[in-house]
Design an enzyme around this catalytic site. Structure first.
Site, PDB file in Angstrom:
ATOM      1  N   HIS A  10       0.772  -1.244   0.000  1.00 42.51           N
ATOM      2  CA  HIS A  10       0.000   0.000   0.000  1.00 42.51           C
ATOM      3  C   HIS A  10       0.807   1.300   0.000  1.00 42.51           C
ATOM      4  CE1 HIS A  10      -3.650  -2.171   0.132  1.00 42.51           C
ATOM      5  NE2 HIS A  10      -3.763  -2.332   1.432  1.00 42.51           N
ATOM      6  N   GLU A  42     -12.410  -2.221  -3.661  1.00 43.93           N
ATOM      7  CA  GLU A  42     -11.338  -1.304  -4.038  1.00 43.93           C
ATOM      8  C   GLU A  42     -11.084  -1.354  -5.546  1.00 43.93           C
ATOM      9  OE1 GLU A  42      -7.863  -2.077  -1.384  1.00 43.93           O
ATOM     10  OE2 GLU A  42      -9.250  -3.597  -0.596  1.00 43.93           O
ATOM     11  N   HIS A  67      -9.759   2.769   0.558  1.00 44.48           N
ATOM     12  CA  HIS A  67      -9.781   1.510   1.307  1.00 44.48           C
ATOM     13  C   HIS A  67     -10.867   1.495   2.390  1.00 44.48           C
ATOM     14  CE1 HIS A  67      -8.098  -2.099   3.233  1.00 44.48           C
ATOM     15  NE2 HIS A  67      -7.304  -2.222   2.174  1.00 44.48           N
TER      16      HIS A  67
END
Length: 342
Positions: free
Chosen positions: A110, A306, A178
């Site tokens: 991420h 997502e 997210h």
């Protein structure tokens, strides 16, 4: 027609005494989205049900410090590259890059956009704009990257998220939001009774560490088949790590990705995006996370939808769509969540 109002308030201060602002976007008929500077994050979404009862439908926290300490990525903007990069390593234009291995010391996950205090402003009385300048070398990535995320709420309860970026050097970019949803209300124990439809015939199989094996497979005759609306809990036990699936959504440009429905409340979300795929995650690793209102979030307390490019695309070329942004180009992807009653 429901009008949009935006109110601004303080959400606390960081250890460096920098103030974090909260923006609450609301319609006159009671739909509400709250955003904070820290991580360019969706802090809250409140929606009525078919009986006109309002509930919080996202997992999250009441205060800034919990977002600073958060390891679940609740509601945040993730980047430079969402999802995993195998061994935190990639090659680009003859150069090798080693990223931080923040996923159990093995892989890169991420990035750090969720741990930054973004600059914010209001645009046209309907959009909140967050900006962040990622320095050359941050997290090991090349290039200085100028990032903008815009959240726009419409009168009919569409939340439009626009992601923009430019760079001074070639670099991977793959951003998403997210947020964890639970349409029964964030205090409800599970999302297994929700029904999901994903407009995808194919997905990218993963190994035991959630790294793509480089193949694209059919969803037919697998527990990953959500081409028609199906209850999430029906086949979840047939998958070793529950749902953490990257779906390949055919087509280009803005198009339908699918929808999520909770029959008891009547709440539903449809998803449109310009992205290449949809990551569906069922909160498998939530384990007694103390959230807002002192609610304890457990496994399956929330799910993520997502919209993003493929996981570890940078190491699976040319089979996966490229995530490389080059100087002079503009990265722009859009995702729309429409909240309604069904």
């Amino acid at each position: 027609m429901a009008n949009i109002t935006i109110t601004k308030s303080s959400f606390g201060r960081t250890e460096l005494n920098r103030e974090c602002m909260k923006y609450t976007l609301s319609t006159s008929d009671g739909f509400e989205v709250a955003l904070i500077d820290y991580g360019a994050t969706i802090q809250s979404i409140r929606q009525i049900d078919k009986n006109n009862r309002v509930a919080e439908i996202t997992l999250g926290y009441d205060n800034l410090q919990d977002y600073i300490d958060d390891k679940c990525y609740f509601g945040c903007t993730v980047g430079r590259v969402t999802n995993r990069i195998k061994n935190g390593y990639f090659q680009l234009d003859g150069h090798e890059y080693q990223l931080e291995k923040n996923d159990h010391g093995k892989h890169h996950l991420h990035g750090v956009f969720n741990k930054r205090l973004w600059k914010s402003s209001v645009e046209n009385n309907e959009t909140v704009v967050f900006k962040y300048l990622s320095p050359d070398g941050e997290d090991g990535y090349p290039g200085e990257v100028d990032v903008t995320v815009k959240y726009t709420l419409t009168y009919d309860h569409c939340l439009i998220i626009d992601f923009y970026a430019t760079t001074t050097k070639p670099t991977p970019i793959n951003m998403t939001n997210h947020t964890y949803f639970n349409l029964a209300g964030h205090a409800n124990v599970t999302i297994l009774d929700h029904e999901l439809m994903v407009a995808a015939n194919r997905y990218t199989p993963l190994d035991a560490e959630h790294i793509p094996i480089g193949e694209i497979a059919s969803v037919v005759n697998t527990p990953n088949d959500f081409r028609t609306l199906a209850r999430i809990g029906d086949h979840i036990n047939e998958i070793p790590y529950a749902y953490n699936v990257m779906y390949m959504v055919d087509g280009d440009g803005k198009r339908s990705f699918g929808k999520l429905v909770h029959r008891e409340s009547g709440r539903a979300i449809s998803v449109q995006s310009t992205q290449k795929g949809l990551q569906f995650y069922t909160g498998t690793y939530l384990d007694n996370i103390k959230g807002r209102d002192n609610v304890s979030y457990q496994k399956y307390s929330g799910l993520c939808l997502e919209a993003q490019n493929f996981t570890d695309s940078v190491n699976n070329q040319p089979r996966f769509p490229s995530t490389i942004l080059r100087p002079g180009e503009i990265y722009h992807e859009q995702t729309i969540f429409h909240f309604y009653l069904e």
